[in-house]
Write a protein that holds these residues in place. Structure first.
Motif, mmCIF file in Angstrom:
data_model
loop_
_atom_site.group_PDB
_atom_site.id
_atom_site.type_symbol
_atom_site.label_atom_id
_atom_site.label_comp_id
_atom_site.label_asym_id
_atom_site.label_seq_id
_atom_site.Cartn_x
_atom_site.Cartn_y
_atom_site.Cartn_z
ATOM 1 N N ALA A 1 0.813 -1.219 0.000
ATOM 2 C CA ALA A 1 0.000 0.000 0.000
ATOM 3 C C ALA A 1 0.844 1.267 0.000
ATOM 4 N N SER A 2 1.894 1.297 0.801
ATOM 5 C CA SER A 2 2.713 2.506 0.916
ATOM 6 C C SER A 2 3.358 2.870 -0.417
ATOM 7 N N ASN A 3 3.894 1.869 -1.102
ATOM 8 C CA ASN A 3 4.537 2.103 -2.396
ATOM 9 C C ASN A 3 3.519 2.551 -3.445
ATOM 10 N N GLU A 4 2.342 1.906 -3.431
ATOM 11 C CA GLU A 4 1.288 2.260 -4.385
ATOM 12 C C GLU A 4 0.828 3.704 -4.174
ATOM 13 N N LEU A 5 0.633 4.090 -2.911
ATOM 14 C CA LEU A 5 0.196 5.453 -2.598
ATOM 15 C C LEU A 5 1.234 6.478 -3.035
ATOM 16 N N ALA A 6 2.516 6.137 -2.884
ATOM 17 C CA ALA A 6 3.580 7.056 -3.305
ATOM 18 C C ALA A 6 3.501 7.301 -4.812
ATOM 19 N N TYR A 7 3.223 6.234 -5.574
ATOM 20 C CA TYR A 7 3.095 6.388 -7.024
ATOM 21 C C TYR A 7 1.860 7.224 -7.388
ATOM 22 N N PHE A 8 0.762 7.007 -6.674
ATOM 23 C CA PHE A 8 -0.438 7.824 -6.933
ATOM 24 C C PHE A 8 -0.157 9.306 -6.666
ATOM 25 N N LEU A 9 0.562 9.578 -5.574
ATOM 26 C CA LEU A 9 0.913 10.966 -5.253
ATOM 27 C C LEU A 9 1.825 11.563 -6.329
ATOM 28 N N ALA A 10 2.864 10.820 -6.694
ATOM 29 C CA ALA A 10 3.804 11.316 -7.698
ATOM 30 C C ALA A 10 3.109 11.517 -9.039
ATOM 31 N N SER B 1 3.448 6.400 8.972
ATOM 32 C CA SER B 1 3.546 5.719 7.679
ATOM 33 C C SER B 1 3.212 6.669 6.530
ATOM 34 N N GLY B 2 2.245 7.554 6.743
ATOM 35 C CA GLY B 2 1.848 8.508 5.708
ATOM 36 C C GLY B 2 2.966 9.468 5.348
ATOM 37 N N SER B 3 3.704 9.950 6.353
ATOM 38 C CA SER B 3 4.824 10.869 6.101
ATOM 39 C C SER B 3 5.916 10.182 5.289
ATOM 40 N N GLU B 4 6.146 8.907 5.581
ATOM 41 C CA GLU B 4 7.138 8.156 4.817
ATOM 42 C C GLU B 4 6.710 8.009 3.354
ATOM 43 N N THR B 5 5.402 7.856 3.132
ATOM 44 C CA THR B 5 4.882 7.738 1.769
ATOM 45 C C THR B 5 5.101 9.030 0.986
ATOM 46 N N VAL B 6 4.872 10.175 1.639
ATOM 47 C CA VAL B 6 5.101 11.467 0.985
ATOM 48 C C VAL B 6 6.579 11.620 0.631
ATOM 49 N N HIS B 7 7.461 11.208 1.554
ATOM 50 C CA HIS B 7 8.899 11.280 1.302
ATOM 51 C C HIS B 7 9.279 10.390 0.104
ATOM 52 N N MET B 8 8.650 9.227 0.019
ATOM 53 C CA MET B 8 8.923 8.319 -1.086
ATOM 54 C C MET B 8 8.466 8.942 -2.415
ATOM 55 N N ALA B 9 7.321 9.634 -2.386
ATOM 56 C CA ALA B 9 6.820 10.300 -3.596
ATOM 57 C C ALA B 9 7.798 11.371 -4.067
ATOM 58 N N ARG B 10 8.365 12.119 -3.117
ATOM 59 C CA ARG B 10 9.357 13.139 -3.470
ATOM 60 C C ARG B 10 10.583 12.492 -4.128
ATOM 61 N N SER B 11 10.987 11.346 -3.609
ATOM 62 C CA SER B 11 12.148 10.654 -4.180
ATOM 63 C C SER B 11 11.870 10.213 -5.615
#
Length: 717
Positions: free
Chosen positions: A518-527, A552-562
């Motif tokens: 879920a975390s990885n998928e959400l990061a892609y949706f954000l990006a 967990s949500g903050s980590e997802t946002v950080h992943m989207a930035r990456s």
């Protein structure tokens, strides 16, 4: 009692025999009618034809004598004996029937002739009448008079033709008349002309666009601007463009107009202000100036209390379609200055009673204030409480529609009602999303959401959409991202989408129990939302600020930035689910190169802009910027800067895409210097030019060409 009335003398019978001879003569009926004056008798009264009802009859002597007014005849006439029955004759079955008796009254009447007349078409008459109204309006600029004339004309079923005629007449005139036409449409909306009639009027225009283009060379651009202006003025819903596309052939001018309005005008940053000022402004002054005038007149009214003078000032503003701003600012003043509330209510009631501020504008003003209560509470802490007290007072005094008031139950009951509404909304949203995954019909989904009439639950819909997509295949994930772009341009605000992602990230840990990745998928949706320009990079900071640290949500946002900070991030993110326009990235690059080469070899700016627009990839316009700069260096031709200026001025290339293009260019300077030795020097020149013209984000413009490439991309992301 016996009576001799109705019997004829011998002399009269002799005359009748002569009449029978005439009736059996071989002359044609038409010649007979011409020789003898015909008069058709009716019961009680003889209708007259011809010369004002004055009849000429022949006497026995052949002289012409005028019949007396009472029909009794004059000297040399038969008198009243045969006229007593008004020309009626004996029944054919009567033994005393004589054909001469029936023929004689007709022979004594005047000739007549049938006069042909054309049957007028009500629509033709209406069109002629509205031309006069429009011409007079263009001469006087009197909106109220034009509205009154159109209202008196009636025939509301023909209002779409009025809209078509108004705009088509304005198209062939100066900017002043075009601006006046848009102002009149806004003033007539919901007061004289309904929303459906305006939509039908624009459809008529789109259908006749091919004909209009024969007489008006820039018909496509002008009509696109009229359409965009109608959307900006809130008299046409944004969804109109999507629906209209279905009814028009793709090769038609009407379809081209819709695309131009959507991509050139309504997709540009600050498009509302740009569209309003295109023809000189709604009232030839800026929106900010109008707002300032409204504030000044309201403050002056609070000081002197002169309601008549305040109403006169509002009327003189000449912005009846902007009266909701008067209502909004008046209510804010009532909250700020508590002693002014009675005066404000008196003014608004007087304006409503006079018809100066329409019911729709009054409701819109209250609605606009309700939407901004959160921000207003920062300056007026009790704003929400005060607003809740103002609404019932306005309704009780009769100048605010009662439908505006939400259920006035206590907080517990209201909360319970909201919970029930959310549950129902979620159930209906799931059904709508499942149907979309099966049909891939975005317009139908948008109509279904609009039918729910619950815009406050838009973030809930977004959360449900992505949650359902995450548990499916890549096809549904791609469809969800494509839908987000469509919803953002049609009915969802940036705030709706931001709030929806916050809700998703807040529940990310629970989602991960059912969806392992879920975390990885959400990061892609954000990006992907950032790449598609649904969210701006700064929105990621806003989302992150609303989440608890180290969650967990903050980590997802950080992943989207990456993801966004990686090289060629746009292409990779577009292809992450194997769809979108990612399949056609190489083709798009080839098309961009070809259109720039054509422009560089002597092409027209407007044509080049249209080609960029036709690509339909606004999130990929940074590639246009990059390739334009490279070509300018290679060809040593600065015409490319003119093209970029035009694209930026039209809003075709946004400041984010422009900045991203310069960043991509800067990243490749080392490689480019192998082919173009002075590449860095030329890039500095282009940077200075871009800074002067405001093309770049301030944070990027302050950095230099020598800065680290990764840092430059991070600034944009």
């Amino acid at each position: 009692m016996a009576s001799n009335e109705g019997f004829l003398t011998e002399e009269q019978r002799e005359t009748l025999k002569n009449a029978e001879i005439l009736s059996s003569s071989p002359k044609s009926p038409s010649s007979l009618l011409n020789e003898h004056h015909i008069k058709v008798s009716t019961i009680g009264k003889v209708p007259t034809f011809g010369f004002g009802g004055r009849h000429i009859r022949r006497s026995h002597s052949g002289k012409l004598v005028r019949v007396k007014k009472d029909g009794a005849g004059g000297k040399g006439t038969w008198g009243k004996l045969l006229d007593t029955d008004g020309g009626s004759c004996v029944d054919r079955n009567d033994p005393n029937y004589d054909s001469g008796e029936c023929l004689l009254p007709y022979l004594q009447q005047e000739p007549y002739q049938l006069v042909g007349s054309t049957i007028s078409d009500p629509l033709d008459e209406y069109k002629k009448a509205v031309v006069t109204i429009i011409e007079e309006y263009f001469s006087t600029g009197d909106v109220e008079l034009a509205a009154s004339d159109l209202r008196e004309l009636g025939s509301s079923e023909y209002h779409p033709y009025f809209i078509k005629r108004l705009i088509s007449m304005a198209m062939d005139r100066h900017d002043k008349e075009k601006e006046m036409a848009s102002v009149l449409l806004s003033a007539l909306y919901a007061v004289v002309i309904s929303s459906a009639e305006i939509s039908q009027g624009f459809l008529l225009l789109l259908e006749s666009a091919d004909d209009l283009a024969l007489d008006i060379l820039d018909a496509v651009d002008v009509l696109a601007l009229f359409l965009a202006r109608a959307v900006v003025d809130d008299i046409l819903p944004p969804a109109f463009i999507t629906r209209a596309k279905k009814t028009l052939p793709e090769s038609s001018k009407g379809h081209q107009i819709l695309l131009t309005a959507e991509k050139s005008y309504l997709s540009a940053p600050h498009h509302a202000e740009l569209v309003e000022r295109r023809w000189g402004g709604t009232t030839h002054i800026t929106v900010e100036e109008v707002k300032k005038k409204i504030t000044d007149l309201l403050r002056e009214y609070i000081e002197n209390g002169d309601t008549v003078e305040a109403c006169r000032c509002i009327r003189e503003l000449g912005v009846s379609f902007f009266h909701h701003e008067v209502v909004k600012r008046a209510l804010i003043l009532a909250m700020e200055i508590r002693t002014a509330e009675p005066l404000i209510f008196k003014l608004l009631k007087e304006a409503a009673d006079e018809g100066l501020i329409s019911s729709s504008q009054m409701t819109k003003g209250f609605g606009r204030l309700a939407e901004s209560l959160d921000d207003l509470s920062l300056d007026i802490p009790s704003a929400k409480t005060l607003f809740q007290s103002l609404v019932p007072k306005a309704i009780s005094e009769g100048w605010l529609d009662a439908s505006f008031l939400k259920p006035s139950a206590d907080d517990g009951e209201l909360k319970e009602n909201d919970e029930e509404r959310i549950i129902r909304f979620k159930e209906e949203a799931v059904t709508i999303i499942h149907e979309y995954f099966l049909s891939d019909d975005i317009p139908e989904l948008i109509r279904s959401i609009e039918d729910l009439a619950a815009p406050e639950f838009n973030p809930v819909f977004l959360k449900k959409l992505i949650t359902l997509a995450m548990d499916r295949k890549n096809r549904e994930k791609e469809m969800a991202s494509v839908l987000l772009s469509a919803l953002h341009s049609e009915i969802f605000s940036t705030q709706d989408i931001t709030s929806g992602f916050v809700m998703l990230l807040e529940s990310a840990e629970d989602t991960a129990l059912d969806i392992l990745d879920a975390s990885n998928e959400l990061a892609y949706f954000l990006a992907r939302a950032v790449v598609d320009d649904v969210l701006a990079p700064l929105n990621l900071d806003e989302i992150s600020s609303k989440l608890p640290p180290n969650c967990s949500g903050s980590e997802t946002v950080h992943m989207a930035r990456s993801l966004l900070g990686a090289r060629h991030a746009g292409e990779r993110i577009l292809r992450c689910w194997g769809g979108g326009t990612g399949w056609a990235v190489e083709d798009a690059k080839d098309k961009i190169t070809k259109l720039l080469e054509e422009y560089e070899s002597g092409g027209v700016v407007a044509e080049a802009c249209q080609c960029i627009r036709d690509l339909g990839m606004p999130f990929f316009n940074h590639e246009v910027v990059k390739k334009a700069l490279v070509m300018a260096m290679e060809k040593k031709n600065d015409r490319m800067l003119d093209l970029l200026q035009e694209c930026f001025g039209e809003g075709l290339i946004t400041i984010n895409q422009m900045t991203k293009g310069f960043a991509r260019m800067r990243d490749g300077l080392d490689d480019l210097a192998l082919d173009i030795p002075n590449a860095e020097e030329k890039f500095k020149f282009y940077m200075e030019h871009a800074k002067r013209n405001g093309w770049l984000l301030p944070s990027f413009a302050s950095s230099g060409p020598g800065d680290d490439a990764t840092q430059s991309v991070a600034v944009i992301a």
